[in-house]
Design a protein around this motif. Structure first.
Motif, PDB file in Angstrom:
ATOM      1  N   LYS A  63       0.849  -1.207   0.000  1.00 12.98           N
ATOM      2  CA  LYS A  63       0.000   0.000   0.000  1.00 12.98           C
ATOM      3  C   LYS A  63       0.878   1.247   0.000  1.00 12.98           C
ATOM      4  O   LYS A  63       0.645   2.197  -0.760  1.00 12.98           O
ATOM      5  CB  LYS A  63      -0.928   0.001   1.216  1.00 12.98           C
ATOM      6  N   THR A  64       1.869   1.249   0.875  1.00 10.82           N
ATOM      7  CA  THR A  64       2.784   2.390   0.940  1.00 10.82           C
ATOM      8  C   THR A  64       3.518   2.586  -0.381  1.00 10.82           C
ATOM      9  O   THR A  64       3.681   3.718  -0.855  1.00 10.82           O
ATOM     10  CB  THR A  64       3.795   2.186   2.086  1.00 10.82           C
ATOM     11  N   ALA A  65       3.931   1.495  -1.001  1.00 12.99           N
ATOM     12  CA  ALA A  65       4.666   1.583  -2.267  1.00 12.99           C
ATOM     13  C   ALA A  65       3.805   2.210  -3.363  1.00 12.99           C
ATOM     14  O   ALA A  65       4.295   3.017  -4.165  1.00 12.99           O
ATOM     15  CB  ALA A  65       5.150   0.198  -2.694  1.00 12.99           C
ATOM     16  N   VAL A  66       2.529   1.854  -3.406  1.00 12.54           N
ATOM     17  CA  VAL A  66       1.633   2.436  -4.412  1.00 12.54           C
ATOM     18  C   VAL A  66       1.531   3.947  -4.211  1.00 12.54           C
ATOM     19  O   VAL A  66       1.610   4.733  -5.166  1.00 12.54           O
ATOM     20  CB  VAL A  66       0.237   1.785  -4.341  1.00 12.54           C
ATOM     21  N   ILE A  67       1.355   4.361  -2.964  1.00 12.43           N
ATOM     22  CA  ILE A  67       1.219   5.792  -2.685  1.00 12.43           C
ATOM     23  C   ILE A  67       2.519   6.525  -3.005  1.00 12.43           C
ATOM     24  O   ILE A  67       2.504   7.632  -3.567  1.00 12.43           O
ATOM     25  CB  ILE A  67       0.799   6.015  -1.216  1.00 12.43           C
ATOM     26  N   GLU A  68       3.645   5.926  -2.678  1.00 20.19           N
ATOM     27  CA  GLU A  68       4.929   6.572  -2.981  1.00 20.19           C
ATOM     28  C   GLU A  68       5.139   6.710  -4.495  1.00 20.19           C
ATOM     29  O   GLU A  68       5.669   7.722  -4.961  1.00 20.19           O
ATOM     30  CB  GLU A  68       6.068   5.790  -2.336  1.00 20.19           C
TER      31      GLU A  68
ATOM     32  N   THR B  71       1.090  16.695  -2.304  1.00 26.09           N
ATOM     33  CA  THR B  71       2.123  15.657  -2.174  1.00 26.09           C
ATOM     34  C   THR B  71       2.560  15.502  -0.723  1.00 26.09           C
ATOM     35  O   THR B  71       2.886  14.394  -0.283  1.00 26.09           O
ATOM     36  CB  THR B  71       3.329  15.980  -3.071  1.00 26.09           C
ATOM     37  N   GLY B  72       2.528  16.589   0.032  1.00 29.82           N
ATOM     38  CA  GLY B  72       2.839  16.480   1.456  1.00 29.82           C
ATOM     39  C   GLY B  72       1.856  15.601   2.199  1.00 29.82           C
ATOM     40  O   GLY B  72       2.236  14.784   3.043  1.00 29.82           O
ATOM     41  N   PHE B  73       0.589  15.736   1.866  1.00 30.80           N
ATOM     42  CA  PHE B  73      -0.426  14.901   2.502  1.00 30.80           C
ATOM     43  C   PHE B  73      -0.309  13.446   2.047  1.00 30.80           C
ATOM     44  O   PHE B  73      -0.587  12.524   2.817  1.00 30.80           O
ATOM     45  CB  PHE B  73      -1.825  15.456   2.214  1.00 30.80           C
ATOM     46  N   MET B  74       0.100  13.258   0.812  1.00 33.06           N
ATOM     47  CA  MET B  74       0.310  11.895   0.334  1.00 33.06           C
ATOM     48  C   MET B  74       1.475  11.232   1.084  1.00 33.06           C
ATOM     49  O   MET B  74       1.410  10.042   1.423  1.00 33.06           O
ATOM     50  CB  MET B  74       0.574  11.912  -1.164  1.00 33.06           C
ATOM     51  N   ARG B  75       2.531  11.991   1.357  1.00 29.85           N
ATOM     52  CA  ARG B  75       3.664  11.431   2.110  1.00 29.85           C
ATOM     53  C   ARG B  75       3.239  11.016   3.515  1.00 29.85           C
ATOM     54  O   ARG B  75       3.656   9.985   4.027  1.00 29.85           O
ATOM     55  CB  ARG B  75       4.802  12.455   2.195  1.00 29.85           C
ATOM     56  N   GLU B  76       2.418  11.835   4.140  1.00 29.33           N
ATOM     57  CA  GLU B  76       1.921  11.478   5.468  1.00 29.33           C
ATOM     58  C   GLU B  76       1.053  10.223   5.388  1.00 29.33           C
ATOM     59  O   GLU B  76       1.186   9.300   6.197  1.00 29.33           O
ATOM     60  CB  GLU B  76       1.115  12.642   6.056  1.00 29.33           C
ATOM     61  N   ALA B  77       0.167  10.169   4.382  1.00 27.19           N
ATOM     62  CA  ALA B  77      -0.715   9.011   4.243  1.00 27.19           C
ATOM     63  C   ALA B  77       0.059   7.742   3.932  1.00 27.19           C
ATOM     64  O   ALA B  77      -0.381   6.636   4.281  1.00 27.19           O
ATOM     65  CB  ALA B  77      -1.762   9.275   3.163  1.00 27.19           C
ATOM     66  N   ALA B  78       1.201   7.874   3.281  1.00 35.69           N
ATOM     67  CA  ALA B  78       2.008   6.689   2.971  1.00 35.69           C
ATOM     68  C   ALA B  78       2.488   5.987   4.233  1.00 35.69           C
ATOM     69  O   ALA B  78       2.839   4.802   4.193  1.00 35.69           O
ATOM     70  CB  ALA B  78       3.203   7.082   2.105  1.00 35.69           C
TER      71      ALA B  78
ATOM     72  N   SER C   2      -8.724  13.313   1.297  1.00 33.98           N
ATOM     73  CA  SER C   2      -9.609  12.219   1.682  1.00 33.98           C
ATOM     74  C   SER C   2      -9.326  10.951   0.888  1.00 33.98           C
ATOM     75  O   SER C   2      -9.348   9.845   1.441  1.00 33.98           O
ATOM     76  CB  SER C   2     -11.073  12.631   1.484  1.00 33.98           C
ATOM     77  N   VAL C   3      -9.060  11.099  -0.412  1.00 34.87           N
ATOM     78  CA  VAL C   3      -8.840   9.927  -1.260  1.00 34.87           C
ATOM     79  C   VAL C   3      -7.645   9.126  -0.778  1.00 34.87           C
ATOM     80  O   VAL C   3      -7.722   7.901  -0.593  1.00 34.87           O
ATOM     81  CB  VAL C   3      -8.642  10.363  -2.734  1.00 34.87           C
ATOM     82  N   VAL C   4      -6.516   9.792  -0.559  1.00 34.38           N
ATOM     83  CA  VAL C   4      -5.305   9.043  -0.200  1.00 34.38           C
ATOM     84  C   VAL C   4      -5.395   8.490   1.215  1.00 34.38           C
ATOM     85  O   VAL C   4      -4.901   7.391   1.493  1.00 34.38           O
ATOM     86  CB  VAL C   4      -4.046   9.914  -0.390  1.00 34.38           C
ATOM     87  N   ALA C   5      -6.073   9.186   2.123  1.00 33.01           N
ATOM     88  CA  ALA C   5      -6.248   8.657   3.478  1.00 33.01           C
ATOM     89  C   ALA C   5      -7.129   7.417   3.460  1.00 33.01           C
ATOM     90  O   ALA C   5      -6.849   6.426   4.157  1.00 33.01           O
ATOM     91  CB  ALA C   5      -6.847   9.731   4.389  1.00 33.01           C
ATOM     92  N   ALA C   6      -8.189   7.462   2.668  1.00 28.37           N
ATOM     93  CA  ALA C   6      -9.084   6.310   2.578  1.00 28.37           C
ATOM     94  C   ALA C   6      -8.376   5.113   1.961  1.00 28.37           C
ATOM     95  O   ALA C   6      -8.480   3.979   2.456  1.00 28.37           O
ATOM     96  CB  ALA C   6     -10.320   6.672   1.758  1.00 28.37           C
ATOM     97  N   ILE C   7      -7.632   5.336   0.890  1.00 27.12           N
ATOM     98  CA  ILE C   7      -6.909   4.249   0.235  1.00 27.12           C
ATOM     99  C   ILE C   7      -5.851   3.680   1.173  1.00 27.12           C
ATOM    100  O   ILE C   7      -5.685   2.456   1.285  1.00 27.12           O
ATOM    101  CB  ILE C   7      -6.279   4.764  -1.076  1.00 27.12           C
TER     102      ILE C   7
END
Length: 485
Positions: free
Chosen positions: A68-73, A109-116, A162-167
């Protein structure tokens, strides 16, 4: 970038035309240039999107935290790699400045890094029991399918939040962006995750008109949670519908944020902060300063300095990198603001900086001698208009700031940090900032409002809590003795 290519929905891993008979024409708010035309989603498209999410979610929930983390990264790298083509797209679709577009991509992208980090932070728990021989296991699980409704003002960031947190927490998503910004708030996000290798069906995109589909998106039986960012009026309605259906709901709504300037404030510092907090993205931010509440001892000096600074802001074509104030999203927003100003002037407010208005462009406007019960102080303006309210004491400043149905963000300026924080603690908001302006959002800090500004909290561990649910399983390891059997 060929904008005309952004004309399809994304369902079950495929780009496809909507089934509605209606189309939407996406226009540049500044030039009125037609960017794209899309055939909209109807209820059948929503059925398909939600079924796709339901079918994909169980398998996605079982994917390892590492993957999951790899996909987000990978998605982060792809989004960052598209910056050069995304900035002009966002400028033309949103009417935002080049600065704002770059800031928004950076925030997203900052929020995506946190969600990762979320997949590795979700932990089950074992607790002791009051019953002999029993073990209590608490499992942190995805809620299932999440419907995300995103706004037009920061569409990439606020949809992605919301999208990246949910995923990241194991859910599948159906995203419904605002029509006016469906490309940067919808298509771009779907494309980024598609290229990142997110399994088909985990993220779906529908673009629809409320007049056609009504409440179907939120009433649909498949989603167990609705995440909405937008106006308080719409949020109240969504809460009433989701409450009836007992769906989990996260709401980030409007604000009427007060910027308090006490008599001991550093005025140069306060004015510099006020300029950004009021005029960033033409004031079209839920956290933007809506009311300046200024001690009368420094009122005249503050008004003079703010007026001087605001009158120098560059207004015009947002594609010019020097532009600070671009167009509002549509003419209805301009007309609403002009009406509110007119009503307030009729009640005694004075305009000291009258910004020119041309089509959707509105130059900075400053209105003084405002009273807190005037329309300009009670409406969320969402425009480049500063309403300044004089007060005679710290106590009155607190009272005025709290006399609002909203409670999102705010600011307090004082020469004493201790005094500033003591005042801040008395303001009924979810967030407030001492010696800084009201527009702040950090990926790891709780974000949300009180009263009419919303329910729940986003970001960091709070997003993990919002997009998951707790299941208690007890295991009786030895026979239990009951009062009767």
């Amino acid at each position: 970038m060929k904008y005309a290519e952004w004309n399809q929905l994304f369902i079950r891993g495929e780009w496809k035309e909507g089934k509605s008979s209606n189309k939407y024409i996406n226009q540049n708010p500044y030039s009125k240039e037609v960017l794209a035309e899309i055939r909209l989603a109807n209820k059948q498209d929503m059925d398909d999107a939600y079924a796709s999410a339901r079918d994909a979610q169980r398998a996605w929930a079982k994917v390892s935290a590492t993957e999951k983390t790899a996909v987000i990264e990978r998605a982060i790298a792809i989004l960052e790699g598209k910056r050069e083509e995304l900035v002009p797209l966002m400028v033309r679709e949103q009417g935002c400045t080049v600065l704002k577009a770059n800031v928004e991509i950076g925030i997203a992208t900052g929020f995506m890094r946190e969600a990762a980090t979320y997949p590795g932070r979700i932990h089950d728990e074992e607790l002791s029991s009051i019953t002999a021989g029993k073990e209590n296991h608490l499992y942190c699980l995805p809620v299932g399918v999440v419907g995300v409704i995103a706004p037009w003002n920061f569409p990439l960031h606020l949809a992605m939040r919301s999208v990246v947190a949910a995923i990241a927490t194991g859910n599948a998503v159906v995203l419904k962006p605002d029509l006016q910004t469906y490309i940067s708030g919808g298509c771009v996000i779907a494309k980024v995750f598609e290229e990142a290798g997110l399994p088909s069906g985990v993220l779906n995109l529908v673009v629809s008109d409320l007049a056609e589909v009504g409440d179907y998106f939120i009433e649909h039986p498949i989603p167990r949670m609705i995440s909405f960012t937008g106006s308080t009026a719409a949020g109240r309605h969504i809460a009433s519908v989701t409450g009836k259906h007992l769906k989990k709901t996260a709401l980030e709504l409007g604000g009427n944020n007060a910027f308090i300037v006490l008599e001991d404030a550093d005025l140069d510092q306060a004015v510099a902060a006020a300029m950004f907090g009021k005029f960033m993205h033409q004031g079209q931010i839920c956290m933007a300063v809506n009311r300046f509440v200024v001690d009368r001892k420094v009122y005249g000096a503050f008004v003079e300095r703010l007026t001087d600074k605001a009158s120098q802001l560059a207004v015009g074509n947002p594609e010019d990198p020097n532009t600070v104030i671009g167009p509002l999203i549509n003419r209805n927003q301009v007309d609403k603001i002009l009406r509110v100003i007119g009503e307030s002037v009729a009640l005694g407010a004075r305009i000291v900086l009258a910004g020119s208005v041309e089509d959707n462009l509105m130059a900075p406007t400053i209105v003084v001698d405002v009273k807190n019960d005037m329309p300009i102080a009670q409406s969320e303006l969402f425009g480049p208009v500063a309403a300044i309210i004089p007060v005679d004491s710290e106590e009155e400043a607190i009272q005025v700031a709290n006399a609002s149905d909203y409670g999102l963000s705010g600011a307090v300026f004082s020469g004493s940090l201790e005094r500033g924080e003591a005042v801040a603690q008395q303001i009924h908001t979810g967030m407030i900032h001492v010696n800084d302006q009201s527009v702040n959002d950090e990926p790891h800090i709780a974000f949300g409002g009180e009263k009419g500004s919303g329910l729940g909290r986003f970001n960091g561990k709070w997003s993990i809590e919002e997009f998951t649910t707790i299941k208690w399983i007890s295991v009786q390891r030895e026979p239990r003795h009951y009062p009767f059997s």
